[in-house]
Write an enzyme that holds these catalytic residues in place. Structure first.
Site, PDB file in Angstrom:
ATOM      1  CE1 TYR A 145       0.073  -6.712   6.335  1.00 45.54           C
ATOM      2  CE2 TYR A 145       0.567  -5.002   7.940  1.00 45.54           C
ATOM      3  CZ  TYR A 145       0.942  -5.767   6.848  1.00 45.54           C
ATOM      4  OH  TYR A 145       2.183  -5.596   6.278  1.00 45.54           O
ATOM      5  CB  VAL A 157       1.334   8.430   4.320  1.00 49.81           C
ATOM      6  CG1 VAL A 157       2.737   7.938   4.580  1.00 49.81           C
ATOM      7  CG2 VAL A 157       1.244   9.932   4.462  1.00 49.81           C
ATOM      8  CG  ASN A 209      -3.174   7.840   0.153  1.00 52.04           C
ATOM      9  OD1 ASN A 209      -3.445   7.082  -0.782  1.00 52.04           O
ATOM     10  ND2 ASN A 209      -3.728   7.733   1.339  1.00 52.04           N
ATOM     11  CD  GLN A 252      -0.690  11.768  11.971  1.00 52.91           C
ATOM     12  OE1 GLN A 252      -0.713  12.866  12.521  1.00 52.91           O
ATOM     13  NE2 GLN A 252      -1.657  11.356  11.147  1.00 52.91           N
TER      14      GLN A 252
END
Length: 352
Positions: A165, A207, A210, A229
């Site tokens: 990607y 994220v 999810n 992070q």
């Protein structure tokens, strides 16, 4: 073989009367593509969506499928494009964008970015069409410069599991600017940072989706690494406005343009916000950090602010509420279960 899934109907009321021409949106049934198709139709374009439906979903186009100015073609940009696609503008959004999806078939992912770009650039060249490339903040890799300006060349693993990607998108950028220099094409390249909103897939693997899906189902919230992070989250409506401003800019920038929200949040902060907005009792659990997962990500959008007059307007709190509402309705339709309102939904109304 191309397959038309269009049903004609008189145009929607409320359409602007201005005819801006014909626009092709590849990846048009995807999360961003479907929102872009709606915006283009509302702005007076005739729109052709092209999608291979590997990750895009037909139900994303349900609201516009019967619009007389809209056509959807089942086709893969890797393959030779239909010869009769005469268009004025091209928006290339064709490529799975979440790690589980683009890593499922990494060779096809790379082909989509490179061969797809060549096919679409040749189409633009044939019809003298303006062409937009949806690039990505992933070209910066795990950045050593923070926030990331367009002039930063990145820190990318060229042979890791994300490279299909990351490197595919970097190669597509190269092709776009080489076509501009060689053939004088009018190109616009946007580097998209984390974007969220309605029509993300529940199995997207990113994220925001999810966390919301896990919270609504009462599953553990899976945080990779220690959660320190950082990410920056742009609501889909803001991003589409950025697309429009970039394409309508009188002069084409001679470099890619960052589009994203410069607000920065840790992954743990996002998890806690999602728990609040969903009233979920899910637990937060930690898992090992994936290979090459960036430690920080935040766009420098100075160019977009100064030259496009664009910056995001939707706060994360507002966007999360809208997105959580979408997923709650979607999950209720996937399987019968008692909603918070106390009724039992019928299930199966939206096929995934």
């Amino acid at each position: 073989m191309n397959r038309l899934i269009k049903v004609l109907k008189p145009v929607r009321s409320g359409r602007k009367s201005i005819d801006r021409g014909r626009a092709l949106v590849t990846g048009g049934a995807g999360f961003l593509g479907s929102h872009l198709c709606e915006r283009l139709l509302a702005d007076g374009y005739e729109v052709i969506a092209l999608d291979n439906f590997r990750t895009g979903k037909r139900y994303n186009l349900a609201g516009i499928a019967r619009d007389a100015a809209f056509t959807c073609i089942s086709h893969d940009v890797v393959d030779t494009l239909p010869t009769d696609l005469a268009v004025d503008e091209i928006y290339n959004l064709a490529c799975p964008a979440s790690p589980p999806h683009y890593q499922a078939d990494p060779i096809h992912t790379f082909k989509t970015s490179v061969l797809g770009a060549i096919n679409l650039l040749e189409l633009a060249r044939r019809h003298n069409a303006k062409i937009f490339q949806a690039s990505t903040s992933e070209v910066y890799g795990d950045p050593l410069v923070h926030p990331q300006p367009e002039g930063y060349f990145g820190n990318v693993n060229t042979h890791g599991p994300r490279a299909c990607y990351d490197e595919g998108k970097r190669s597509a950028e190269t092709l776009f600017f080489d076509y501009a220099r060689t053939y004088g094409l009018d190109i616009r390249v946007a580097r998209i940072f984390n974007t969220y909103g309605p029509r993300m897939r529940p199995d997207d693997g990113r994220v925001v989706s999810n966390f919301i899906v896990q919270a609504l189902r009462g599953d553990d919230i899976t945080v990779y690494g220690n959660g320190t992070q950082t990410r920056s989250f742009c609501y889909v409506d803001d991003l589409i406005e950025g697309f429009m401003r970039l394409m309508r800019s009188p002069a084409a920038p001679n470099h890619p343009v960052n589009l994203g929200n410069p607000g920065e949040f840790t992954v743990m902060e996002l998890a806690e916000l999602v728990l609040d907005y969903t009233n979920s009792r899910s637990r937060i659990v930690h898992r090992p950090l994936p290979v090459d997962d960036p430690r920080q990500r935040r766009p420098d959008i100075s160019f977009a602010e100064q030259h496009l007059g664009w910056k995001p307007k939707v706060a994360l709190s507002e966007g999360l509420a809208c997105t959580a509402g979408y997923f709650e309705a979607l999950l209720d339709r996937r399987q019968p279960r008692t909603s918070r309102g106390g009724h039992l939904s019928s299930g199966g109304a939206l096929a995934l």
